[in-house]
Design a protein around this motif. Structure first.
Motif, PDB file in Angstrom:
ATOM      1  N   ARG A   5      49.826  11.385  72.440  1.00 27.96           N
ATOM      2  CA  ARG A   5      51.088  10.920  71.853  1.00 27.96           C
ATOM      3  C   ARG A   5      51.490   9.575  72.443  1.00 27.96           C
ATOM      4  NH1 ARG A   5      55.705  14.914  72.331  1.00 27.96           N
ATOM      5  NH2 ARG A   5      55.371  14.268  74.468  1.00 27.96           N
ATOM      6  N   PRO A  25      58.866   5.458  63.833  1.00 28.02           N
ATOM      7  CA  PRO A  25      58.496   6.818  64.249  1.00 28.02           C
ATOM      8  C   PRO A  25      57.195   7.240  63.560  1.00 28.02           C
ATOM      9  CG  PRO A  25      60.822   6.719  63.682  1.00 28.02           C
ATOM     10  CD  PRO A  25      60.213   5.401  63.271  1.00 28.02           C
ATOM     11  N   GLY A  26      56.316   7.830  64.325  1.00 29.44           N
ATOM     12  CA  GLY A  26      55.047   8.290  63.777  1.00 29.44           C
ATOM     13  C   GLY A  26      54.016   7.189  63.601  1.00 29.44           C
ATOM     14  N   SER A  28      50.885   4.859  63.973  1.00 35.27           N
ATOM     15  CA  SER A  28      49.532   5.096  64.493  1.00 35.27           C
ATOM     16  C   SER A  28      49.331   4.221  65.718  1.00 35.27           C
ATOM     17  CB  SER A  28      48.496   4.746  63.423  1.00 35.27           C
ATOM     18  OG  SER A  28      48.454   3.343  63.227  1.00 35.27           O
ATOM     19  N   SER A 178      44.675  12.433  60.302  1.00 34.71           N
ATOM     20  CA  SER A 178      45.901  12.244  59.530  1.00 34.71           C
ATOM     21  C   SER A 178      46.636  13.536  59.332  1.00 34.71           C
ATOM     22  CB  SER A 178      45.594  11.589  58.193  1.00 34.71           C
ATOM     23  OG  SER A 178      44.445  12.099  57.613  1.00 34.71           O
TER      24      SER A 178
END
Length: 178
Positions: A5, A25-26, A28, A178
């Motif tokens: 993370r 946010p999120g 890659s 993904s």
């Protein structure tokens, strides 16, 4: 392969939480690193990259980046020791690289590259070479990226140099699920 993370890598690599506010946010790994570079935070971008790279790629990437810069005799010696470890992967080369880094108090591109090779495996050692404990995971990539950032400072266009180093490293990241 699932990458760690963002928050875990940022913490391990000493990236200030305020540096991450520009990220969606999120995001890659590639997007996060490029955003940091685009928002004038090349140091944070390179530290994030070094923390996300597979351990086996960190030292080769750092050596390649340093090879592109202006190296002193000391830096060239440290680079040669790190590359000797990369070629042989024996404990003798690893400990020689670490001894060199310690002798030079980890100051400079060469000693930092040598330290990253020396800390790529094994235990943390004292000045006599005696094992004193397990190696903290982020120590090796932190030292490697320090050498990369010092290499970039020899360029008159620091940000462009950091971007080139990052692009070379981004190709080494594993594909994200993904």
């Amino acid at each position: 392969m699932m990458l760690p993370r963002l928050s875990d890598v940022a913490l391990a690599m000493g990236i200030a939480p305020s540096s991450l506010t520009a990220l969606r946010p999120g995001a890659s790994a590639v997007e996060a690193i490029r955003t940091l570079l685009d928002t004038g935070q090349p140091g944070a971008g390179l530290r994030l990259l070094a923390g996300w790279l597979p351990r086996g790629y960190v030292v080769p990437w750092a050596c390649q980046c340093a090879r592109d810069g202006q190296l002193s005799v000391l830096d060239t010696e440290g680079l040669a020791l790190a590359e000797a470890w990369l070629r042989q992967r024996r404990d003798t080369e690893r400990t020689s690289a670490l001894a060199f880094a310690m002798r030079h108090k980890f100051l400079g591109i060469g000693p930092m590259l040598a330290a990253s090779a020396g800390w790529s495996a094994g235990d943390l050692t004292d000045t006599a070479g005696k094992a004193i404990g397990p190696l903290p995971q982020p120590l090796m990539p932190r030292m490697a990226v320090g050498a990369v950032l010092l290499s970039a400072t020899s360029s008159p266009v620091f940000a462009s140099c950091c971007r080139a180093f990052a692009e070379a490293g981004l190709n080494l990241l594993p594909m994200e699920e993904s």
